[in-house]
Scaffold this motif. Structure first.
Motif, mmCIF file in Angstrom:
data_model
loop_
_atom_site.group_PDB
_atom_site.id
_atom_site.type_symbol
_atom_site.label_atom_id
_atom_site.label_comp_id
_atom_site.label_asym_id
_atom_site.label_seq_id
_atom_site.Cartn_x
_atom_site.Cartn_y
_atom_site.Cartn_z
ATOM 1 N N ALA A 36 2.919 34.061 -17.510
ATOM 2 C CA ALA A 36 4.367 34.284 -17.299
ATOM 3 C C ALA A 36 4.325 33.993 -15.634
ATOM 4 N N THR A 37 3.504 34.085 -14.784
ATOM 5 C CA THR A 37 3.752 33.828 -13.397
ATOM 6 C C THR A 37 3.700 32.233 -13.345
ATOM 7 N N SER A 38 3.007 31.464 -14.267
ATOM 8 C CA SER A 38 2.957 29.997 -13.884
ATOM 9 C C SER A 38 4.020 29.577 -14.543
ATOM 10 N N SER A 39 4.925 30.018 -15.623
ATOM 11 C CA SER A 39 6.155 29.595 -15.977
ATOM 12 C C SER A 39 7.006 29.678 -15.150
ATOM 13 N N VAL A 40 7.173 30.917 -14.356
ATOM 14 C CA VAL A 40 8.357 31.093 -13.537
ATOM 15 C C VAL A 40 8.015 30.077 -12.293
ATOM 16 N N ALA B 170 17.067 27.605 -12.663
ATOM 17 C CA ALA B 170 15.495 28.078 -13.035
ATOM 18 C C ALA B 170 15.604 29.230 -14.000
ATOM 19 N N GLY B 171 16.916 29.851 -13.946
ATOM 20 C CA GLY B 171 17.075 31.061 -14.811
ATOM 21 C C GLY B 171 16.238 32.259 -14.134
ATOM 22 N N VAL B 172 16.033 32.394 -12.865
ATOM 23 C CA VAL B 172 15.416 33.604 -12.289
ATOM 24 C C VAL B 172 16.197 34.054 -11.268
ATOM 25 N N THR B 173 15.686 35.138 -10.804
ATOM 26 C CA THR B 173 16.375 35.872 -9.764
ATOM 27 C C THR B 173 15.723 35.566 -8.299
ATOM 28 N N LYS B 174 16.701 35.787 -7.396
ATOM 29 C CA LYS B 174 16.264 35.479 -6.010
ATOM 30 C C LYS B 174 14.848 36.308 -5.658
ATOM 31 N N GLY B 175 15.018 37.392 -6.091
ATOM 32 C CA GLY B 175 13.790 38.163 -5.897
ATOM 33 C C GLY B 175 12.471 37.623 -6.470
ATOM 34 N N ALA B 176 12.630 36.780 -7.891
ATOM 35 C CA ALA B 176 11.622 36.318 -8.310
ATOM 36 C C ALA B 176 11.098 35.086 -7.539
ATOM 37 N N MET B 177 12.094 34.367 -7.158
ATOM 38 C CA MET B 177 11.744 33.341 -6.414
ATOM 39 C C MET B 177 10.996 33.556 -4.989
ATOM 40 N N TYR B 178 11.528 34.578 -4.569
ATOM 41 C CA TYR B 178 11.015 35.182 -3.204
ATOM 42 C C TYR B 178 9.563 35.769 -3.524
ATOM 43 N N HIS B 179 9.276 36.315 -4.510
ATOM 44 C CA HIS B 179 7.920 36.665 -4.977
ATOM 45 C C HIS B 179 6.760 35.562 -4.815
ATOM 46 N N TYR B 180 7.168 34.429 -5.284
ATOM 47 C CA TYR B 180 6.245 33.541 -5.152
ATOM 48 C C TYR B 180 6.485 32.357 -3.892
#
Length: 191
Positions: free
Chosen positions: A2-6, A35-45
């Motif tokens: 899932a990490t790679s996909s995000v 990307a269909g993700v949250t800002k939190g998900a983006m800032y995680h990576y």
């Protein structure tokens, strides 16, 4: 997985938006929505949009560096090694054409520390490349009447210019083009 996909989804969205709207005109909100993700998900990576732009180029540069080390590590004669390195640079640059295009249009917008890191990493690659030419010069197979830096710049200018004219959907096959550009370069530097 899932990490790679995000990460891939964010990177793909960023490359598309940076290439169509420009880096400066693309917001983090637009990237995460695409990307269909949250800002939190983006800032995680990614720490920032700057970090994301750097990572776009870093993937290509890391892959090319890995390939360079593997090709040099084969221990083939310098003429074969330089040939194989040149072909690889062209082919991987075509494989990462959107990323390279975005990067070269936007590199000046990176933070100063990121620009220095890019310069350092590219210098390391270029030093190995120049070292191959130097070895070939010492063996008498490459010309010495032109400064080595000019020979290196000559090859990479062709590679960096690909984004201005090459289309993967066009008539030119990646492998054929890589061979052609490599042959033109090696003929030009032959002693």
């Amino acid at each position: 997985m899932a990490t790679s996909s995000v990460v891939d989804d964010i990177t793909r969205a960023a490359v598309h938006l940076f290439s169509t709207q420009g880096y400066a005109n693309t917001s983090v909100q637009q990237i995460v929505e695409a990307a269909g993700v949250t800002k939190g998900a983006m800032y995680h990576y990614f720490e920032s949009k700057d970090d994301l732009l750097f990572s776009v180029y870093e993937r290509m540069l890391s892959l090319q560096t890995e390939h360079l080390e593997e090709i040099v590590g084969r221990g083939a004669p310098v003429a074969q090694t330089l040939h194989d390195v040149c072909v690889d640079v062209v082919e991987t640059s075509i494989d990462f054409l959107p990323e390279g295009t975005v990067f070269f249009r936007s590199v000046h917008m990176l933070s100063e520390p990121r620009q220095k890191e890019v310069t350092r990493r590219r210098r390391q690659y270029h030093d190995v490349f120049a070292g191959l030419i130097e070895q070939g010069q010492a063996e008498g197979i490459y010309r010495t009447d032109i400064p080595r830096a000019v020979l290196v710049a000559h090859f990479f200018a062709d590679v960096h210019y690909l984004s201005h004219w090459y289309s993967p959907d066009g008539a030119e096959d990646k492998a054929v083009l890589a061979g052609q550009l490599t042959d033109l370069f090696l003929v030009a530097i032959a002693a």
